[in-house]
Design a protein around this motif. Structure first.
Motif, PDB file in Angstrom:
ATOM      1  N   ARG A   2      45.115 -10.415  10.874  1.00  0.00           N
ATOM      2  CA  ARG A   2      43.910  -9.885  10.539  1.00  0.00           C
ATOM      3  C   ARG A   2      43.034 -10.868   9.771  1.00  0.00           C
ATOM      4  NH1 ARG A   2      46.130  -6.146   7.555  1.00  0.00           N
ATOM      5  NH2 ARG A   2      45.858  -7.178   5.489  1.00  0.00           N
ATOM      6  N   GLY A   3      43.654 -11.894   8.806  1.00  0.00           N
ATOM      7  CA  GLY A   3      42.888 -12.644   7.923  1.00  0.00           C
ATOM      8  C   GLY A   3      41.907 -13.888   8.789  1.00  0.00           C
ATOM      9  N   LEU A   4      42.765 -13.997   9.846  1.00  0.00           N
ATOM     10  CA  LEU A   4      42.173 -15.250  10.889  1.00  0.00           C
ATOM     11  C   LEU A   4      41.260 -14.794  12.153  1.00  0.00           C
ATOM     12  CD1 LEU A   4      45.321 -17.593  11.231  1.00  0.00           C
ATOM     13  CD2 LEU A   4      43.295 -17.799   9.774  1.00  0.00           C
ATOM     14  N   GLU A   5      41.126 -13.410  12.024  1.00  0.00           N
ATOM     15  CA  GLU A   5      40.630 -12.374  13.105  1.00  0.00           C
ATOM     16  C   GLU A   5      41.212 -13.329  14.515  1.00  0.00           C
ATOM     17  OE1 GLU A   5      36.745 -10.570  12.805  1.00  0.00           O
ATOM     18  OE2 GLU A   5      36.363 -12.000  10.984  1.00  0.00           O
ATOM     19  N   LEU A   6      42.305 -13.497  14.724  1.00  0.00           N
ATOM     20  CA  LEU A   6      42.806 -13.920  15.846  1.00  0.00           C
ATOM     21  C   LEU A   6      44.031 -13.034  16.663  1.00  0.00           C
ATOM     22  CD1 LEU A   6      43.433 -16.677  17.394  1.00  0.00           C
ATOM     23  CD2 LEU A   6      45.348 -16.814  15.738  1.00  0.00           C
ATOM     24  N   LEU A   7      43.746 -12.967  17.868  1.00  0.00           N
ATOM     25  CA  LEU A   7      44.493 -12.171  18.768  1.00  0.00           C
ATOM     26  C   LEU A   7      45.307 -13.177  19.515  1.00  0.00           C
ATOM     27  CD1 LEU A   7      44.132  -9.047  20.640  1.00  0.00           C
ATOM     28  CD2 LEU A   7      45.499 -10.661  21.812  1.00  0.00           C
ATOM     29  N   ALA A   8      46.592 -13.476  19.801  1.00  0.00           N
ATOM     30  CA  ALA A   8      47.240 -14.440  20.593  1.00  0.00           C
ATOM     31  C   ALA A   8      48.532 -13.696  21.452  1.00  0.00           C
ATOM     32  CB  ALA A   8      48.026 -15.435  19.877  1.00  0.00           C
ATOM     33  N   ALA A   9      48.606 -14.016  22.509  1.00  0.00           N
ATOM     34  CA  ALA A   9      49.374 -13.391  23.646  1.00  0.00           C
ATOM     35  C   ALA A   9      49.874 -14.419  24.863  1.00  0.00           C
ATOM     36  CB  ALA A   9      48.803 -12.084  24.123  1.00  0.00           C
ATOM     37  N   ASN A  10      51.033 -13.846  25.219  1.00  0.00           N
ATOM     38  CA  ASN A  10      51.613 -14.591  26.349  1.00  0.00           C
ATOM     39  C   ASN A  10      52.401 -13.411  27.300  1.00  0.00           C
ATOM     40  OD1 ASN A  10      51.595 -17.436  25.555  1.00  0.00           O
ATOM     41  ND2 ASN A  10      53.126 -16.719  23.752  1.00  0.00           N
ATOM     42  N   SER A  11      51.870 -13.648  28.284  1.00  0.00           N
ATOM     43  CA  SER A  11      52.281 -12.327  29.503  1.00  0.00           C
ATOM     44  C   SER A  11      53.223 -13.331  30.602  1.00  0.00           C
ATOM     45  CB  SER A  11      51.289 -11.759  30.259  1.00  0.00           C
ATOM     46  OG  SER A  11      50.433 -12.776  30.978  1.00  0.00           O
ATOM     47  N   PHE A  12      54.192 -12.667  30.949  1.00  0.00           N
ATOM     48  CA  PHE A  12      55.336 -13.328  31.667  1.00  0.00           C
ATOM     49  C   PHE A  12      55.365 -12.922  33.109  1.00  0.00           C
ATOM     50  CE2 PHE A  12      56.251 -13.756  27.241  1.00  0.00           C
ATOM     51  CZ  PHE A  12      56.470 -14.904  26.791  1.00  0.00           C
ATOM     52  N   ALA A  13      55.044 -11.305  33.162  1.00  0.00           N
ATOM     53  CA  ALA A  13      55.324 -10.875  34.628  1.00  0.00           C
ATOM     54  C   ALA A  13      54.004 -10.836  35.494  1.00  0.00           C
ATOM     55  CB  ALA A  13      55.809  -9.554  34.291  1.00  0.00           C
TER      56      ALA A  13
END
Length: 868
Positions: free
Chosen positions: A770-781
């Motif tokens: 929330r503080g960085l306004e950052l969304l990070a994701a890894n998808s594998f399928a």
């Protein structure tokens, strides 16, 4: 069958050696040769005193021994004393030598390639002192001592080296590189003395060295040989340049320089030259042995050799017109600087070198030496930046570099000049905060003020570990997400280095998920340093040995991540190695032992104050118990280590036994360091499994991890926090954060954010800060995976950050390196492209924005788009 390699290699007959020696002797007499035909030539670079070959020889002597002006400087006195002291020790050992020895204690020369190589090294150290022109050096110019070196060379050749039907036992490296390094330097240092007293010896030795270059072609470099790549190629060609200088052989020098220049080419994995994968990649990665992340050992060797070549070619026509120094500066900025923290070379890029008693400060000193010389061959802002980096490392390091360890007295003087230059500010080559994704070698490094984090992964492309020659005996999980968290203001040898690997269980390295079992080392399994089965293609340095014993790769291709500015993500599908797969397929002999791995899908999210780790599908396919280690740290036996924490229900944590922890804090008062661990809620698993914390005192020998180490016993406190799954347990998920330098007050705040786990399954893992306004994701399928407002056509790695200016930046990468395109859709708003990298197409949709990225042949590189 220790000598099995000899039976497989063609022997060079004496007649061939004599044929090689004749033209070499002619060249030694000063007859220059045409580089194309090898025939006598009067129109090419002369070998006379005023020619480039004479300059080359003089440069080499100055590099090794210094000059009268340099060696008279007080800052160089320690280096001169080290040179003369070593030579006097070797002369005493020569005086005390027994039968079959040239130096006392170095016997068995007909069977011990190590002792034979050391004998040549000792002769070099004596020869070096006789050419070191310092007033304080009593050996300088001592012709009697120089004759003893020449006599020693003659004796070694006549009794142990010259007869190639008896040579080439043990390690190929000693015969093709190790011995040649020492002899080539002697031939240049004593060039005039050899010409006066043994004019045939130089040509005789060069012919023998050519004969021992059996992994080459006709006694020369073979760029198609897997032994002539990267650092090995730089070593061999530098030796051959010096041999050419000693002989006055222009053709040899020209060919060697041309061969060495091939190591300057950036490796393109989609268009390999000579099939070689060893070298530097576009992202700064360095690979040796085809698949081993090796910046910190072989990489430093390559750097040293190329810079040395730059120095000895200086002022001659052999120095290429292309910007050789500029290429090497790029290596330093992009490849070396990120893997050095406060003067310490990181463990994740050292291959089997992690198990050696030589520590990370010594490894980084080698880089510092090369940068010092490189600055002298640079100009303007480039020179200032390199000098500033030298000062920056010197000020940051907790164990000051010892310049007497530099090869050249000239470098010692240059180093002193840089430190004394008040006009050059101390400055890192990189910013204080940054993330480097070395996806070409499955490594990620994350720097922040006060700490750095290094992550080691593996894949079908990159080895899980490297074992060889009795070194790194227990390496099995070093490429399965092992991490190294370096904290500022402490001596890193107290936290890492060989002591770490000796004291910490190989099954409980920080960050590792491992089955609970007891594995045996290669010597324990086979009674030898390798699996010896020539009938099945396994000899000491065979390709099968490399593939299945020394440095096996993983069997899954998913290992990579994305970077967005100073932030990053990394991901890994943990898999078996190729040895296990081959054994199950019936492709390996019955007595070959292979081990099965545990399974997991993992993500690391690299932020300002924390490293967030998610793991899903943590299980063992064979039903064994499994341990996942959040962190392991070592401390001195007497250090004041304290552990504090709080349970999920809000009460203080008290050992012993597993517990549902909200947070835990490790603190070492003596080192003034601390690390916090926050255990996060995740969808479907709000409480998570119980964590076990241990702090025990252990005593181990350094030989437990490396047979070549001294039998030094160390006693350390070993702290670990881990999750334990019993045999047959179902797959589990884990979510936690490492918080370097955290106070208890900071750790308590995590109960109210700012971290949120959006998804944690084997298909997709994602967080929001929330503080960085950052969304990070890894998808594998394959197919579409969702994480909050983000939809990914996986596998993919994605970072989305909204800036204060209203611009949203998206970074996308293919963590498998195998996809042609990756598509990401941001739901909620339709945004237009402000800017985008080549290969990125942005499409506005009703209530959404689609980003299509052409990842074909990008080798894991991140692509970015800025949206408004």
């Amino acid at each position: 069958m220790e000598l099995s390699r000899r039976a497989l290699l063609s022997m060079v007959p004496a007649s061939a050696l004599l044929a090689l020696a004749e033209p070499l002797r002619a060249r030694a007499a000063g007859v220059p040769r045409d580089p194309a035909t090898g025939e006598p030539s009067t129109g090419h670079l002369p070998a006379g005193p005023g020619g480039d070959l004479a300059r080359l020889a003089a440069n080499t002597v100055a590099v090794l021994a210094g000059t009268a002006e340099v060696d008279a400087r007080p800052e160089v006195a320690g280096k001169v004393a080290a040179i003369t002291g070593a030579a006097q020790d070797r002369l005493e050992a020569m005086d005390a030598a027994g039968d079959g020895e040239l130096f006392q204690g170095l016997g068995d020369l007909g069977t011990s390639d190590k002792n034979l190589t050391k004998s040549f090294q000792y002769l070099y150290e004596i020869a070096l002192a006789t050419r070191t022109p310092a007033d304080s050096n009593p050996l300088h110019g001592d012709e009697a001592v120089q004759r003893r070196v020449i006599d020693g060379l003659t004796w070694l050749h006549d009794h142990y080296y010259g007869d190639q039907s008896k040579g080439y036992y043990g390690n190929w490296h000693n015969w093709e590189i190790g011995i040649s390094q020492q002899v080539s330097k002697i031939l240049v240092l004593l060039r005039d003395q050899l010409a006066a007293h043994r004019p045939d010896l130089t040509a005789t030795y060069v012919a023998a060295m050519d004969g021992y270059l059996r992994n080459g072609k006709d006694g020369d470099v073979d760029l198609d040989s897997r032994f002539h790549t990267g650092a090995n190629l730089a070593d061999i060609t530098t030796d051959r340049i010096m041999q050419g200088a000693a002989l006055g052989d222009d053709a040899r020098v020209s060919k060697a320089v041309a061969d060495q220049l091939t190591v300057l080419a950036t490796i393109d994995p989609y268009e390999l030259r000579h099939g070689v994968t060893d070298g530097f990649y576009a992202d700064g990665s360095f690979i040796q042995h085809a698949s081993v992340a090796y910046t910190g050992t072989y990489g430093t060797g390559l750097l040293s050799r190329v810079v040395q070549t730059l120095k000895i070619l200086d002022g001659t026509a052999y120095l290429p017109r292309d910007d050789m120094a500029g290429v090497v500066r790029g290596w330093v900025v992009d490849g070396f600087a990120p893997v050095i923290f406060e003067g310490w070379m990181m463990e994740a890029v050292k291959g089997r070198g992690v198990s050696r008693a030589k520590n990370g400060y010594a490894d980084a000193t080698t880089v510092l030496e090369a940068v010092t010389d490189l600055a002298a061959h640079s100009s303007g802002d480039d020179a200032t930046a390199l000098k500033g980096y030298v000062k920056f490392v010197r000020e940051a390091v907790k164990v000051p570099p010892d310049p007497t360890a530099f090869v050249s007295p000239v470098t010692v003087a240059r180093y002193a000049d840089i430190l004394a230059d008040g006009s050059v500010p101390a400055r890192d080559l990189r910013e204080a905060s940054y993330t480097t994704a070395f996806n070409a070698m499955d490594r990620t490094v994350h720097h922040r003020p006060g700490w750095a984090f290094a992550l080691a992964r593996s894949s079908r492309r990159i080895s899980k570990y490297e074992y060889m020659s009795g070194e790194n005996l227990k390496p099995w999980f070093q490429g399965d997400g092992a991490h190294y968290l370096y904290l500022s203001e402490q001596d890193q040898s107290h936290a890492f280095g060989v002591d770490y690997f000796a004291a910490v269980s190989p099954y409980r390295l920080a960050g590792v998920t491992a089955p609970v079992e007891t594995r045996r080392t290669v010597p324990e399994l086979y009674g030898s340093q390798w699996y010896d089965n020539p009938d099945a293609g396994f000899t000491a340095s065979s390709e099968k040995q490399n593939t299945y014993v020394y440095f096996p790769c993983a069997t899954d291709s998913h290992s990579g991540g994305a970077t967005l500015g100073a932030y990053g993500t990394a991901s890994l599908v943990q898999s078996d190695d190729v040895a296990w797969a081959a054994k199950q397929a019936g492709r390996l002999p019955d007595d070959f032992v292979a081990y099965r791995n545990a399974g997991a899908t993992k993500s690391w999210f690299l932020l300002d104050d924390e490293i967030v780790v998610l793991a899903a599908g943590v299980h063992d396919p064979a039903g064994r118990a499994v341990t996942t280690t959040v962190d392991s740290r070592i401390a001195a036996e007497s250090d004041d280590v304290t552990l504090t924490g709080r349970l999920r229900e809000g009460t203080p944590w008290r050992r012993p036994g597993p517990a549902h922890l909200a947070w835990l804090r490790y603190a070492n008062a003596d080192e003034k360091t601390a690390v916090g661990y926050v255990f996060l809620d995740a969808p479907g698993a709000p409480r998570g499994p119980r964590a076990t914390v241990s702090l025990e005192t252990v005593t181990r020998s350094l030989q437990d991890v490396n047979a070549a180490n001294p039998d030094t016993r160390i006693t350390k406190q070993v702290f670990s926090v881990l999750f334990e799954q019993p045999p047959g347990a179902p797959a589990t998920t884990l979510a936690y954060a490492l918080v370097p330098g955290a106070t208890e007050r900071q750790l308590r705040r995590y109960a109210h954010g700012p971290l949120t786990v959006l998804a944690n399954t084997p298909d997709v893992q994602a967080i929001r800060h929330r503080g960085l306004e950052l969304l990070a994701a890894n998808s594998f399928a394959p197919g579409t995976c969702f994480a909050g407002p983000l939809a990914m056509d996986g596998p993919a790695s994605v970072l989305v950050r909204r800036g204060g200016d209203g611009v949203t930046t998206v970074a996308v990468a293919d963590p498998t390196t195998e996809r042609d395109t990756v598509t990401v859709t941001l739901h909620g708003r339709s945004l237009r492209a402000v800017s985008a990298d080549d290969g990125v197409r942005v499409t506005r949709l009703p209530g959404a924005t689609r980003i299509e990225v052409a990842t074909r042949h990008a080798y894991g590189r991140s692509f970015a788009a800025r949206l408004r």
